[in-house]
Design an enzyme around this catalytic site. Structure first.
Site, PDB file in Angstrom:
ATOM      1  N   ASN A 130      37.309  51.290  40.215  1.00 19.06           N
ATOM      2  CA  ASN A 130      38.667  51.113  39.703  1.00 19.06           C
ATOM      3  C   ASN A 130      39.658  50.654  40.772  1.00 19.06           C
ATOM      4  O   ASN A 130      39.466  50.842  41.956  1.00 19.06           O
ATOM      5  CB  ASN A 130      39.125  52.465  39.131  1.00 19.06           C
ATOM      6  N   SER A 206      41.704  42.404  35.862  1.00 21.46           N
ATOM      7  CA  SER A 206      43.121  42.265  35.524  1.00 21.46           C
ATOM      8  C   SER A 206      43.275  41.132  34.533  1.00 21.46           C
ATOM      9  O   SER A 206      42.421  40.234  34.452  1.00 21.46           O
ATOM     10  CB  SER A 206      43.940  41.957  36.777  1.00 21.46           C
ATOM     11  N   TYR A 219      44.966  37.360  44.499  1.00 25.24           N
ATOM     12  CA  TYR A 219      44.719  38.477  43.582  1.00 25.24           C
ATOM     13  C   TYR A 219      44.014  37.978  42.324  1.00 25.24           C
ATOM     14  O   TYR A 219      43.023  38.550  41.875  1.00 25.24           O
ATOM     15  CB  TYR A 219      46.040  39.145  43.215  1.00 25.24           C
ATOM     16  N   ALA A 221      42.244  35.251  41.888  1.00 29.51           N
ATOM     17  CA  ALA A 221      40.887  34.794  42.198  1.00 29.51           C
ATOM     18  C   ALA A 221      39.943  35.973  42.358  1.00 29.51           C
ATOM     19  O   ALA A 221      38.797  35.943  41.891  1.00 29.51           O
ATOM     20  CB  ALA A 221      40.901  33.944  43.471  1.00 29.51           C
ATOM     21  N   SER A 222      40.417  37.033  43.003  1.00 28.37           N
ATOM     22  CA  SER A 222      39.561  38.196  43.214  1.00 28.37           C
ATOM     23  C   SER A 222      39.238  38.896  41.903  1.00 28.37           C
ATOM     24  O   SER A 222      38.118  39.375  41.694  1.00 28.37           O
ATOM     25  CB  SER A 222      40.225  39.174  44.188  1.00 28.37           C
ATOM     26  N   LYS A 223      40.202  38.955  41.003  1.00 29.47           N
ATOM     27  CA  LYS A 223      39.966  39.611  39.723  1.00 29.47           C
ATOM     28  C   LYS A 223      39.098  38.751  38.802  1.00 29.47           C
ATOM     29  O   LYS A 223      38.333  39.271  37.991  1.00 29.47           O
ATOM     30  CB  LYS A 223      41.302  39.959  39.060  1.00 29.47           C
ATOM     31  N   ILE A 252      50.854  47.612  34.094  1.00 24.63           N
ATOM     32  CA  ILE A 252      50.743  49.051  33.864  1.00 24.63           C
ATOM     33  C   ILE A 252      51.531  49.780  34.948  1.00 24.63           C
ATOM     34  O   ILE A 252      51.502  49.383  36.117  1.00 24.63           O
ATOM     35  CB  ILE A 252      49.265  49.510  33.929  1.00 24.63           C
TER      36      ILE A 252
END
Length: 326
Positions: A130, A206, A219, A221-223, A252
């Protein structure tokens, strides 16, 4: 306990075999009724579990409430882990809770927590890898190669970072790759308590990983890589009974996004948060936790290799401001 579980299984099979009054064939049931605890007897590992506002903490409470046998709460930052463990034990005394502070960038640490679960309980059922970091929120031409690769490595390989991006206050990240590497073989082990191999690996991706304009370039690209891992790993684990899925939150309120909410409250514009999605609000950690619980349960037994958007509908369309199309 084993006799009771065997009795329940026999009863469930009997219910499946009972013909209907109308003579129709019975429904093949793959899990207990929806009113039953969804995580009954399961052993669950959750990383990124330290933040008081986080998805990891909320998910731990969901799994505990739904009958988990044991929970491992893991994070590099151990500030609140023991407090979380005490709260869960007080609310759900039948659940064994283990707080583990470690940097899962160390493969030995990931292997150790998985081995401990198998040694103690003879099984591992759910690994929820997570959380994550955002990286520098600037235009991509201002992102250095080192920062880009740091975010990519953090959100797909490592569980936590210490010095890579010191500007980040939330140093927790997802450990999808290492989680799968060590959890999948453990989930294949069987015992008297777990006669059928299988389990669920869940990675936090995400909405930015499935649609553009929802996060910074590194961010996003990583997700997207987390989503791809869920898809490719699902196929590489074909036939093992181990499923891999990604949950894709929208905006969130967590420890990571707390500054956004705090600034909006200070300006009196909190109600504008989330107005681009059809639900017209931001989300809560508990709303992601309930999806994680479903993905970790037998009720999702036919859900595999998927990216589940939990974003208020943001990814369902193309956001626009009414009256300003021209």
């Amino acid at each position: 306990m084993a006799d009771q579980q065997a009795g329940r299984r026999i009863q469930a099979i009997g219910q499946q075999l009972q013909p209907s009054p109308s003579g129709l064939p019975p429904i093949q049931r793959v899990a207990a009724g929806s009113s039953a605890p969804r995580a009954q007897g399961k052993v669950v590992i959750i990383t990124g579990a330290n933040s008081p506002l986080g998805i990891g903490r909320a998910s731990a409470h969901q799994f505990a409430e739904s009958g988990a046998r044991a929970l491992y709460l893991c994070d590099y930052d151990g500030t609140h882990l023991e407090s979380h463990a005490r709260d869960i034990t007080a609310a759900f005394p039948g659940v064994e809770v283990h707080a583990r502070r470690f940097d899962a960038a160390d493969e030995a640490a990931v292997k150790a927590v998985v081995d401990d679960a198998v040694s103690r309980y003879g099984r591992l059922d759910v690994f929820f890898a997570n959380a994550g970091i955002t990286g520098p929120n600037v235009i991509f031409t201002d992102v250095s190669a080192d920062d880009f690769m740091s975010v990519l490595k953090t959100n797909t390989l490592r569980d936590n970072i210490v010095t890579v991006l010191p500007r980040e206050t939330d140093r927790v990240s997802s450990s999808v790759f290492l989680a799968a590497k060590y959890a999948a073989p453990a989930m294949g082990k069987t015992s008297a308590d777990k006669p059928t191999p299988g389990g669920s690996i869940i990675g936090t991706a995400s909405v930015a990983g499935i649609r553009s304009n929802a996060g910074s370039t590194p961010y996003s690209a990583s997700k997207a890589a987390v989503v791809s891992l869920a898809q490719t790993l699902a196929y590489q684990l074909a036939g093992t009974g181990v499923r891999v899925n990604a949950v894709c939150p929208g905006l969130i309120e967590t420890g990571m996004t707390a500054p956004v909410y705090q600034a909006a409250r200070a300006r009196g514009s909190e109600k504008k948060i989330g107005q681009l999605n059809p639900t017209k609000r931001g989300g809560h950690a508990d709303e992601i936790a309930r999806v994680a619980l479903f993905l970790g349960s037998d009720e999702s037994s036919y859900v595999n290799g998927q990216a589940w958007a939990v974003d208020g509908g943001l990814s369902a369309g193309h956001p626009y401001v009414p009256g300003r199309l021209g």
